[in-house]
Design an enzyme around this catalytic site. Sequence first.
Site, short mmCIF file in Angstrom:
data_model
loop_
_atom_site.label_atom_id
_atom_site.label_comp_id
_atom_site.label_asym_id
_atom_site.label_seq_id
_atom_site.Cartn_x
_atom_site.Cartn_y
_atom_site.Cartn_z
N CYS A 71 -66.14 -21.55 11.39
CA CYS A 71 -64.79 -22.07 11.15
C CYS A 71 -64.87 -23.46 10.50
O CYS A 71 -65.39 -23.60 9.41
CB CYS A 71 -63.96 -22.07 12.42
SG CYS A 71 -62.18 -22.28 12.10
N GLU A 127 -66.72 -15.33 17.77
CA GLU A 127 -66.61 -15.32 19.24
C GLU A 127 -65.27 -14.78 19.72
O GLU A 127 -65.11 -14.49 20.91
CB GLU A 127 -66.84 -16.74 19.78
CG GLU A 127 -65.68 -17.71 19.63
CD GLU A 127 -65.54 -18.33 18.25
OE1 GLU A 127 -64.69 -19.23 18.11
OE2 GLU A 127 -66.26 -17.91 17.32
N HIS A 167 -63.68 -16.50 13.29
CA HIS A 167 -64.24 -16.78 14.62
C HIS A 167 -64.95 -15.55 15.16
O HIS A 167 -64.31 -14.66 15.74
CB HIS A 167 -63.13 -17.18 15.59
CG HIS A 167 -62.56 -18.53 15.36
ND1 HIS A 167 -63.11 -19.67 15.92
CD2 HIS A 167 -61.51 -18.95 14.61
CE1 HIS A 167 -62.41 -20.72 15.53
NE2 HIS A 167 -61.44 -20.32 14.73
#
Length: 228
Positions: A81, A186, A184
């Site tokens: 990011c 995650e 992202h």
Amino acid sequence: MTSIAILDYGMGNLRSVEKALERVGAEARLTADPELARAAEGVVLPGVGALPAAMRRVRELELDALVAERLSAGVPVFGICLGLQLLFERSTEHGGDEGLGLMPGEVTELDAPGLKVPHIGWEPVRWERSSELTEDLPKETPFYFVHSFAVRPSADADVLGTAEWGERFACAISRPPLYGVQFHPEKSGAAGLRLLANFTRICETRPSDEVAEAGRPSRMPSGRASGG
């Protein structure tokens, strides 16, 4: 177990990145300690927020020189990011500032007339070429985005993946051992975990004793050794 240092400069939900890396079998460490980062087999540069504020923190902690050092030593570095944007030479955000200068190009606002910015949500990422980072991922894979700016690599060869929001923009880069994504992983379910597992495997292929002995390199990579 592969050790990965997640650089903590106080911007972003670092714990979610740490937990995701742990889920794929990495030994993840949140740290701003240069020695801990030097002992790791890989480095992750995360981040959420504005580039100028992030660069101030990165410079204060001398993480700019640390990232350049690790990259020059051949240690895989992965920007996530805002961390991806920090890798570039400059950004126009909030009046503009210099980045780490490790990837040629700049960061500018998304060109998305008529669409909401920041761009928030799931978008399919199209892989423009093959890479160890994207192994076992479909040609187009949805990932979760939250951003208002996009990277503009100077060389098309550095672009690994693209997505579309008003324009088709680069959202993943690869110039081994340097990698980065705008989305992202995650927060992107199984596909995000697969991508993080692939990065962990890339780090694992570099012998740990080589990382430990690399120390401070005799030269820095092309671009600036620091953000300013």
